[in-house]
Motif scaffolding. Structure first.
Motif, PDB file in Angstrom:
ATOM      1  N   ALA A 124      35.756   1.341  32.450  1.00  0.00           N
ATOM      2  CA  ALA A 124      36.110   2.228  33.569  1.00  0.00           C
ATOM      3  C   ALA A 124      37.479   2.874  33.384  1.00  0.00           C
ATOM      4  N   LEU A 125      38.432   2.132  32.862  1.00  0.00           N
ATOM      5  CA  LEU A 125      39.800   2.638  32.738  1.00  0.00           C
ATOM      6  C   LEU A 125      39.885   3.917  31.915  1.00  0.00           C
ATOM      7  N   GLU A 126      39.003   4.088  30.951  1.00  0.00           N
ATOM      8  CA  GLU A 126      39.093   5.262  30.070  1.00  0.00           C
ATOM      9  C   GLU A 126      38.517   6.536  30.685  1.00  0.00           C
ATOM     10  N   LYS A 127      37.847   6.406  31.823  1.00  0.00           N
ATOM     11  CA  LYS A 127      37.278   7.594  32.485  1.00  0.00           C
ATOM     12  C   LYS A 127      38.409   8.439  33.068  1.00  0.00           C
ATOM     13  N   LYS A 128      38.323   9.753  32.877  1.00  0.00           N
ATOM     14  CA  LYS A 128      39.354  10.678  33.371  1.00  0.00           C
ATOM     15  C   LYS A 128      39.231  10.911  34.872  1.00  0.00           C
ATOM     16  N   ASP A 129      38.001  11.101  35.334  1.00  0.00           N
ATOM     17  CA  ASP A 129      37.723  11.397  36.734  1.00  0.00           C
ATOM     18  C   ASP A 129      37.647  10.094  37.533  1.00  0.00           C
ATOM     19  N   GLU A 130      38.467   9.966  38.575  1.00  0.00           N
ATOM     20  CA  GLU A 130      38.469   8.747  39.398  1.00  0.00           C
ATOM     21  C   GLU A 130      37.090   8.440  39.972  1.00  0.00           C
ATOM     22  N   ASN A 131      36.276   9.473  40.241  1.00  0.00           N
ATOM     23  CA  ASN A 131      34.933   9.262  40.788  1.00  0.00           C
ATOM     24  C   ASN A 131      33.989   8.623  39.775  1.00  0.00           C
ATOM     25  N   GLU A 132      34.315   8.720  38.488  1.00  0.00           N
ATOM     26  CA  GLU A 132      33.485   8.128  37.438  1.00  0.00           C
ATOM     27  C   GLU A 132      33.863   6.674  37.153  1.00  0.00           C
ATOM     28  N   LYS A 133      35.032   6.261  37.627  1.00  0.00           N
ATOM     29  CA  LYS A 133      35.491   4.894  37.383  1.00  0.00           C
ATOM     30  C   LYS A 133      34.734   3.942  38.303  1.00  0.00           C
ATOM     31  N   LYS A 134      33.882   3.149  37.702  1.00  0.00           N
ATOM     32  CA  LYS A 134      33.083   2.195  38.465  1.00  0.00           C
ATOM     33  C   LYS A 134      33.678   0.803  38.241  1.00  0.00           C
ATOM     34  N   TRP A 135      34.599   0.413  39.110  1.00  0.00           N
ATOM     35  CA  TRP A 135      35.255  -0.881  38.994  1.00  0.00           C
ATOM     36  C   TRP A 135      34.305  -1.987  39.410  1.00  0.00           C
ATOM     37  N   LEU A 136      34.449  -3.150  38.809  1.00  0.00           N
ATOM     38  CA  LEU A 136      33.626  -4.300  39.180  1.00  0.00           C
ATOM     39  C   LEU A 136      33.990  -4.766  40.577  1.00  0.00           C
ATOM     40  N   LYS A 137      32.992  -5.295  41.277  1.00  0.00           N
ATOM     41  CA  LYS A 137      33.211  -5.839  42.613  1.00  0.00           C
ATOM     42  C   LYS A 137      32.409  -7.131  42.758  1.00  0.00           C
ATOM     43  N   ALA A 138      32.723  -7.876  43.787  1.00  0.00           N
ATOM     44  CA  ALA A 138      32.031  -9.137  44.041  1.00  0.00           C
ATOM     45  C   ALA A 138      30.527  -8.902  44.101  1.00  0.00           C
ATOM     46  N   GLY A 139      29.794  -9.780  43.425  1.00  0.00           N
ATOM     47  CA  GLY A 139      28.338  -9.695  43.402  1.00  0.00           C
ATOM     48  C   GLY A 139      27.776  -8.936  42.213  1.00  0.00           C
ATOM     49  N   ASP A 140      28.606  -8.133  41.534  1.00  0.00           N
ATOM     50  CA  ASP A 140      28.130  -7.421  40.346  1.00  0.00           C
ATOM     51  C   ASP A 140      27.743  -8.424  39.256  1.00  0.00           C
ATOM     52  N   VAL A 141      26.670  -8.110  38.537  1.00  0.00           N
ATOM     53  CA  VAL A 141      26.221  -8.944  37.422  1.00  0.00           C
ATOM     54  C   VAL A 141      26.539  -8.200  36.131  1.00  0.00           C
ATOM     55  N   VAL A 142      27.310  -8.861  35.267  1.00  0.00           N
ATOM     56  CA  VAL A 142      27.711  -8.275  33.989  1.00  0.00           C
ATOM     57  C   VAL A 142      27.027  -9.038  32.867  1.00  0.00           C
ATOM     58  N   ASP A 143      26.318  -8.302  32.020  1.00  0.00           N
ATOM     59  CA  ASP A 143      25.683  -8.879  30.836  1.00  0.00           C
ATOM     60  C   ASP A 143      26.395  -8.354  29.605  1.00  0.00           C
ATOM     61  N   ILE A 144      26.802  -9.259  28.737  1.00  0.00           N
ATOM     62  CA  ILE A 144      27.391  -8.930  27.449  1.00  0.00           C
ATOM     63  C   ILE A 144      26.375  -9.370  26.405  1.00  0.00           C
ATOM     64  N   GLU A 145      25.935  -8.427  25.600  1.00  0.00           N
ATOM     65  CA  GLU A 145      24.849  -8.673  24.644  1.00  0.00           C
ATOM     66  C   GLU A 145      25.343  -8.331  23.234  1.00  0.00           C
ATOM     67  N   ILE A 146      25.242  -9.291  22.324  1.00  0.00           N
ATOM     68  CA  ILE A 146      25.569  -9.033  20.923  1.00  0.00           C
ATOM     69  C   ILE A 146      24.371  -9.434  20.078  1.00  0.00           C
ATOM     70  N   GLU A 147      23.930  -8.471  19.288  1.00  0.00           N
ATOM     71  CA  GLU A 147      22.769  -8.674  18.426  1.00  0.00           C
ATOM     72  C   GLU A 147      22.956  -9.922  17.566  1.00  0.00           C
ATOM     73  N   ASP A 148      21.944 -10.752  17.514  1.00  0.00           N
ATOM     74  CA  ASP A 148      21.887 -11.993  16.743  1.00  0.00           C
ATOM     75  C   ASP A 148      22.770 -13.109  17.293  1.00  0.00           C
ATOM     76  N   ILE A 149      23.346 -12.907  18.495  1.00  0.00           N
ATOM     77  CA  ILE A 149      24.081 -13.992  19.157  1.00  0.00           C
ATOM     78  C   ILE A 149      23.395 -14.333  20.471  1.00  0.00           C
ATOM     79  N   GLY A 150      23.227 -13.349  21.351  1.00  0.00           N
ATOM     80  CA  GLY A 150      22.592 -13.611  22.637  1.00  0.00           C
ATOM     81  C   GLY A 150      23.217 -12.788  23.732  1.00  0.00           C
ATOM     82  N   THR A 151      22.984 -13.205  24.970  1.00  0.00           N
ATOM     83  CA  THR A 151      23.484 -12.493  26.135  1.00  0.00           C
ATOM     84  C   THR A 151      24.257 -13.456  27.031  1.00  0.00           C
ATOM     85  N   LEU A 152      25.475 -13.063  27.346  1.00  0.00           N
ATOM     86  CA  LEU A 152      26.327 -13.775  28.291  1.00  0.00           C
ATOM     87  C   LEU A 152      26.197 -13.071  29.636  1.00  0.00           C
TER      88      LEU A 152
END
Length: 157
Positions: A124-152
């Motif tokens: 989000a920080l790299e977005k120029k337009d403040e309306n495009e910055k989607k900051w995380l909030k309580a309840g958001d689910v974040v998945d981090i996926e790396i090929e051949d490792i798995g999903t956090l």
């Protein structure tokens, strides 16, 4: 921020890039969270990193002999199912050997130490337009996926 995390397996102190990879036990997924309001208040990136619960890793550690960070492995993050980041390990600014070698000149790396290696574009920080910055909030689910490792998966509190 989706990141490949290096899990150290041997002590590394002043190692060369050629020696660095011999010190790796394995790799895992990392969610490099940042408290941006703290960072922006101080101007120091580090101040936004050590909050309780930040820097989650997992769900698995794959051993160094079963994962090649020098081959193009997909790194992605999703927030509530929406793709936010999409990159490859081969697009990292510094490769794993460079990171370990550099860090070991200033910090004695020990078995079990974790090194977050950097993040693909899309935060989000790299977005120029403040309306495009989607900051995380309580309840958001974040998945981090790396090929051949798995999903956090993390639910923000």
């Amino acid at each position: 921020e989706a990141e490949l995390v290096i899990v150290m397996g041997k002590t590394a102190w002043g190692v060369s890039e050629d020696e660095a990879m011999n010190c790796v036990f394995g790799y895992t997924c990392g969610n490099d969270l940042s408290c941006r309001d703290s960072q922006m208040r101080s101007g120091q990136w580090l101040i936004g990193k050590p909050m309780p619960g930040f820097g989650p890793c997992g769900p698995f550690i794959v051993t160094a002999d079963s994962f090649d960070p020098f081959s193009p492995k997909q790194i992605r993050s999703y927030v509530n199912g929406e793709l936010r980041q999409d990159g490859l390990t081969t697009q990292m600014i510094f490769n794993c050997a460079q990171i370990i070698s550099y860090a070991s000149k200033y910090v004695r790396l020990e078995p079990g130490d974790l090194i977050f290696t950097g993040t693909p574009s899309g935060v989000a920080l790299e977005k120029k337009d403040e309306n495009e910055k989607k900051w995380l909030k309580a309840g958001d689910v974040v998945d981090i996926e790396i090929e051949d490792i798995g999903t956090l998966r993390n639910t923000m509190k």
